[in-house]
Motif scaffolding. Structure first.
Motif, PDB file in Angstrom:
ATOM      1  N   PHE A 473       0.870  -1.159   0.000  1.00 24.46           N
ATOM      2  CA  PHE A 473       0.000   0.000   0.000  1.00 24.46           C
ATOM      3  C   PHE A 473       0.912   1.215   0.000  1.00 24.46           C
ATOM      4  CE2 PHE A 473      -2.860   2.838   2.787  1.00 24.46           C
ATOM      5  CZ  PHE A 473      -3.443   3.433   1.681  1.00 24.46           C
ATOM      6  N   VAL A 474       0.721   2.087  -1.008  1.00 28.01           N
ATOM      7  CA  VAL A 474       1.574   3.270  -1.160  1.00 28.01           C
ATOM      8  C   VAL A 474       0.689   4.511  -1.156  1.00 28.01           C
ATOM      9  CG1 VAL A 474       3.355   4.396  -2.543  1.00 28.01           C
ATOM     10  CG2 VAL A 474       3.167   1.893  -2.567  1.00 28.01           C
ATOM     11  N   TYR A 475       1.088   5.518  -0.393  1.00 29.03           N
ATOM     12  CA  TYR A 475       0.297   6.742  -0.320  1.00 29.03           C
ATOM     13  C   TYR A 475       1.213   7.937  -0.110  1.00 29.03           C
ATOM     14  CZ  TYR A 475       0.671   5.348   4.643  1.00 29.03           C
ATOM     15  OH  TYR A 475       1.121   4.931   5.873  1.00 29.03           O
ATOM     16  N   MET A 476       0.648   9.101  -0.374  1.00 31.12           N
ATOM     17  CA  MET A 476       1.413  10.342  -0.246  1.00 31.12           C
ATOM     18  C   MET A 476       0.785  11.211   0.827  1.00 31.12           C
ATOM     19  SD  MET A 476       2.283  13.302  -3.041  1.00 31.12           S
ATOM     20  CE  MET A 476       3.409  12.248  -3.931  1.00 31.12           C
ATOM     21  N   ARG A 477       1.652  11.830   1.619  1.00 33.45           N
ATOM     22  CA  ARG A 477       1.236  12.863   2.557  1.00 33.45           C
ATOM     23  C   ARG A 477       1.927  14.154   2.131  1.00 33.45           C
ATOM     24  NH1 ARG A 477      -0.307  11.739   7.511  1.00 33.45           N
ATOM     25  NH2 ARG A 477      -1.245  13.807   7.286  1.00 33.45           N
ATOM     26  N   SER A 478       1.196  15.237   2.146  1.00 29.28           N
ATOM     27  CA  SER A 478       1.776  16.504   1.699  1.00 29.28           C
ATOM     28  C   SER A 478       1.254  17.663   2.535  1.00 29.28           C
ATOM     29  CB  SER A 478       1.476  16.743   0.222  1.00 29.28           C
ATOM     30  OG  SER A 478       0.074  16.757  -0.006  1.00 29.28           O
ATOM     31  N   ASN A 479       2.081  18.700   2.567  1.00 32.51           N
ATOM     32  CA  ASN A 479       1.702  19.926   3.248  1.00 32.51           C
ATOM     33  C   ASN A 479       2.500  21.041   2.608  1.00 32.51           C
ATOM     34  OD1 ASN A 479       1.699  22.162   5.152  1.00 32.51           O
ATOM     35  ND2 ASN A 479       0.783  20.747   6.620  1.00 32.51           N
ATOM     36  N   GLY A 480       1.812  21.900   1.852  1.00 31.67           N
ATOM     37  CA  GLY A 480       2.524  22.929   1.113  1.00 31.67           C
ATOM     38  C   GLY A 480       3.447  22.287   0.096  1.00 31.67           C
ATOM     39  N   SER A 481       4.721  22.629   0.146  1.00 31.30           N
ATOM     40  CA  SER A 481       5.679  22.104  -0.829  1.00 31.30           C
ATOM     41  C   SER A 481       6.247  20.746  -0.420  1.00 31.30           C
ATOM     42  CB  SER A 481       6.832  23.091  -1.024  1.00 31.30           C
ATOM     43  OG  SER A 481       7.519  23.294   0.210  1.00 31.30           O
ATOM     44  N   GLN A 482       6.040  20.343   0.821  1.00 28.91           N
ATOM     45  CA  GLN A 482       6.600  19.063   1.259  1.00 28.91           C
ATOM     46  C   GLN A 482       5.731  17.891   0.806  1.00 28.91           C
ATOM     47  OE1 GLN A 482       6.682  17.898   5.490  1.00 28.91           O
ATOM     48  NE2 GLN A 482       8.823  17.270   5.200  1.00 28.91           N
ATOM     49  N   LYS A 483       6.392  16.900   0.202  1.00 31.36           N
ATOM     50  CA  LYS A 483       5.697  15.700  -0.250  1.00 31.36           C
ATOM     51  C   LYS A 483       6.448  14.475   0.263  1.00 31.36           C
ATOM     52  CE  LYS A 483       3.551  17.473  -4.492  1.00 31.36           C
ATOM     53  NZ  LYS A 483       3.812  18.894  -4.181  1.00 31.36           N
ATOM     54  N   LEU A 484       5.737  13.613   0.955  1.00 33.74           N
ATOM     55  CA  LEU A 484       6.318  12.376   1.461  1.00 33.74           C
ATOM     56  C   LEU A 484       5.583  11.191   0.867  1.00 33.74           C
ATOM     57  CD1 LEU A 484       6.738  13.162   5.274  1.00 33.74           C
ATOM     58  CD2 LEU A 484       8.309  13.654   3.405  1.00 33.74           C
ATOM     59  N   LEU A 485       6.349  10.204   0.436  1.00 38.61           N
ATOM     60  CA  LEU A 485       5.770   8.963  -0.064  1.00 38.61           C
ATOM     61  C   LEU A 485       5.991   7.881   0.989  1.00 38.61           C
ATOM     62  CD1 LEU A 485       4.462   8.100  -2.871  1.00 38.61           C
ATOM     63  CD2 LEU A 485       6.573   6.797  -3.186  1.00 38.61           C
ATOM     64  N   ILE A 486       4.911   7.201   1.352  1.00 40.66           N
ATOM     65  CA  ILE A 486       4.991   6.138   2.353  1.00 40.66           C
ATOM     66  C   ILE A 486       4.546   4.835   1.707  1.00 40.66           C
ATOM     67  CG2 ILE A 486       4.127   5.287   4.572  1.00 40.66           C
ATOM     68  CD1 ILE A 486       3.804   8.955   3.870  1.00 40.66           C
ATOM     69  N   ALA A 487       5.308   3.785   1.950  1.00 41.33           N
ATOM     70  CA  ALA A 487       4.968   2.463   1.427  1.00 41.33           C
ATOM     71  C   ALA A 487       5.044   1.465   2.576  1.00 41.33           C
ATOM     72  CB  ALA A 487       5.922   2.058   0.311  1.00 41.33           C
ATOM     73  N   VAL A 488       4.001   0.637   2.698  1.00 46.48           N
ATOM     74  CA  VAL A 488       3.994  -0.408   3.722  1.00 46.48           C
ATOM     75  C   VAL A 488       3.710  -1.747   3.045  1.00 46.48           C
ATOM     76  CG1 VAL A 488       3.383   1.044   5.687  1.00 46.48           C
ATOM     77  CG2 VAL A 488       1.570   0.106   4.262  1.00 46.48           C
ATOM     78  N   ASN A 489       4.544  -2.716   3.363  1.00 47.93           N
ATOM     79  CA  ASN A 489       4.362  -4.073   2.830  1.00 47.93           C
ATOM     80  C   ASN A 489       4.298  -5.060   4.001  1.00 47.93           C
ATOM     81  OD1 ASN A 489       4.205  -6.369   1.234  1.00 47.93           O
ATOM     82  ND2 ASN A 489       6.435  -6.532   1.015  1.00 47.93           N
ATOM     83  N   PRO A 490       3.096  -5.297   4.542  1.00 47.74           N
ATOM     84  CA  PRO A 490       2.969  -6.238   5.655  1.00 47.74           C
ATOM     85  C   PRO A 490       3.170  -7.697   5.236  1.00 47.74           C
ATOM     86  CG  PRO A 490       1.061  -4.762   5.500  1.00 47.74           C
ATOM     87  CD  PRO A 490       1.823  -4.636   4.227  1.00 47.74           C
ATOM     88  N   ALA A 491       3.053  -7.980   3.940  1.00 49.74           N
ATOM     89  CA  ALA A 491       3.139  -9.362   3.469  1.00 49.74           C
ATOM     90  C   ALA A 491       4.559  -9.897   3.577  1.00 49.74           C
ATOM     91  CB  ALA A 491       2.655  -9.455   2.022  1.00 49.74           C
TER      92      ALA A 491
END
Length: 540
Positions: A473-491
């Motif tokens: 599962f991959v998602y992005m969190r952002s605030n203004g110019s900051q962009k973070l990509l988070i990936a979680v692989n529980p499998a």
């Protein structure tokens, strides 16, 4: 968030404390407020800046304190009101806010209000509880009653267990043929409502920062759409906005859209109610299965077997998330006093991935005491104070490997509940400052969350890769110019993934990773993940 007063919630990370099991300072085998005070530095070191304490008021403790007998007094087994005041002050000195547990829907049968209400002679409290018109009433439509308890010729309506009589907030649509169903604006109902506000004022004046509200939707009866109950909570919120604008209201509702519109700042996603699938599909489908087409999906997404489906979570979550954005927050909890422990059936590595998810999602994260070290659910314990199956999640905090896990110096036979005596039982001392430990992982995750505005409660959230029954599962969190990509692989299986970026990014800086790497070339993101791994990357 729309409200400008409770900005502290944007960076809040809560720690739930079950007080009788946290730390005992007087050797009676039961945790106390002085114990919480002595462990504030541990909570600060972990990175939590807010605490929720389960009920600690005078009670016969037939339901672990959720059967309150005096809303204005700390139970002697925990200490005194002066101890509570000191706790507020000491926590505030460390930048930690303390929220108490408000139980507005019922009291104990031992509460003086109820004892007066039981009397045959009419008095101030006669209508403060829901009574039928006859001692012979056992059921009435969807309601059931307890008969034979009182001097008065009536039966009372319980709100949960039989010894928790429902306080009377009236009926949304009272039956004219049943005069005991009082309207929600009856003078006695209004008097009760004001008293609840006075209780709130009392603890806020002492230094509390807000309340988690037990069974928040249970107040007004015959209130199918919760409109009347919601109206009362908005009334409370209006009072707080005027008198205590920084005070937070946190609901046990598990329906964020309704709870936030009713004036709450935060609502939990939990294992019950209309939206239980949102939470259960992540962590606890094995216990509370989610319906999928014509069969039952009994696999959580966060399991090593890799048989879960993130869509069971994401679709309904996004509906709620969009409904409350800018108005309030959703909380995804690691667990609580009503749930089997998160560590049940999971390895330390699996727990680390769960926390990577919880601590990078929008809203307000709550960590149940001991989850940060991987405390396990203890099977087979006899019920304690109305806990039943929940008893195994309420055992003493494990501080070190000494006697009673250093929870208490009492004889083990006097403990509130037995400690986990298995050699594999985790403890704080063995994990603190150990880089690979779960405790240190959680501490670093909280540190990263608080250091990056995109990861705080108000940061935007966008799903980037979400496929049915697929990982990661991959998602992005952002605030203004900051962009973070988070990936979680529980499998348990490694994965490789290519994603065509729809946003400008030329490089990825790892903020906190375990078994994962991200490369960017010509607008294409290449993600490599080991089994049971996670990664938090800042896009540049």
């Amino acid at each position: 968030m729309g409200n400008t007063h409770r900005r502290w919630l944007e960076t809040a990370v809560f720690y739930e404390i079950y007080p009788q099991s946290f730390y005992d300072t007087n050797g009676d085998g039961i945790g106390d407020l002085q114990g919480i005070i002595q462990k504030l530095d541990y909570i600060k070191h972990l990175g939590c800046n807010a605490i929720w304490i389960n009920p600690c008021f005078v009670s016969p403790f037939s339901d672990a304190g959720y059967d309150v007998a005096d809303f204005y007094q700390v139970a002697p087994r925990y200490g005194t009101n002066d101890d509570m005041k000191r706790l507020f002050d000491e926590a505030n000195n460390r930048g930690i806010r303390v929220c108490l547990d408000l139980v507005p829907g019922h009291t104990s049968i031992e509460h003086p209000w109820f004892k007066e209400s039981c009397k045959a002679e009419k008095n101030k409290y006669s209508n403060w509880y829901v009574w039928s018109d006859s001692a012979w009433t056992r059921t009435d439509g969807d309601y059931y009653f307890i008969s034979g308890h009182a001097e008065r010729d009536a039966s009372f309506m319980p709100n949960f267990f039989y010894f928790q009589p429902a306080l009377n907030y009236g009926f949304a649509n009272p039956d004219p043929n049943k005069p005991w169903q009082l309207p929600k604006d009856h003078p006695d109902v209004l008097a009760l409502k004001e008293e609840i506000k006075n209780i709130i004022r009392f603890w806020l004046d002492m230094g509390a920062s807000g309340f988690r509200v037990d069974m928040a939707s249970s107040l007004v009866k015959n209130d199918s759409d919760f409109a009347a109950t919601s109206a009362y909570w908005r009334e409370v919120r209006d009072m707080l906005d005027e008198e205590y604008p920084e005070a937070a209201l946190i609901s046990e509702w598990s329906n964020p859209k309704k709870a936030i519109s009713a004036g709450f700042d935060v609502d939990f996603l939990l294992h019950f109610g209309e939206y239980s699938n949102i939470y259960n599909s992540l962590f606890r489908n094995e216990l509370y299965p989610s319906p999928v087409k014509d069969h039952m999906n009994t696999n959580s997404f966060f399991r090593k077997n890799g048989l879960g489906d993130i869509n069971l979570f994401l679709k309904p979550y996004m509906e709620q998330y969009k409904d409350v954005a800018g108005q309030g927050y959703i909380s995804i909890v690691s667990g609580n006093h009503d749930l089997q422990r998160l560590a049940q059936g999971r390895t330390t590595d699996e727990l680390a991935v769960v926390f990577a998810f919880i601590l990078t999602m929008p809203g307000i994260p709550f960590i149940y005491y001991g989850d940060e070290i991987g405390m396990d659910y203890i099977e087979g314990l006899p019920s304690k104070e109305g806990a039943y199956f929940r008893t195994g999640s309420r055992t003493p905090m494990q501080w070190n490997s000494a006697k009673n896990a250093d929870f208490s110096q009492c004889d083990p036979s006097s403990l509130y509940l037995p400690v986990d005596s298995r050699k594999s039982a985790p403890n704080v001392e063995s994990q603190i400052a150990q880089e690979s430990s779960l405790l240190e992982t959680v501490r670093r995750l909280i540190e990263v969350r608080k250091a990056n505005p995109a990861l705080c409660a108000d940061g935007d959230f966008t799903a980037v890769y979400v496929e049915p029954c697929e990982y990661p599962f991959v998602y992005m969190r952002s605030n203004g110019s900051q962009k973070l990509l988070i990936a979680v692989n529980p499998a348990g299986k490694p994965v490789e993934l290519s994603i065509q970026a729809t946003w400008p990014a030329s490089d990825a800086r790892p903020l906190l990773v375990k078994g994962s790497a991200l490369y960017i070339s010509n607008g294409c993101l290449k993600l490599q993940m080991d089994g049971v791994s996670y990664g938090i990357f800042e896009l540049e």
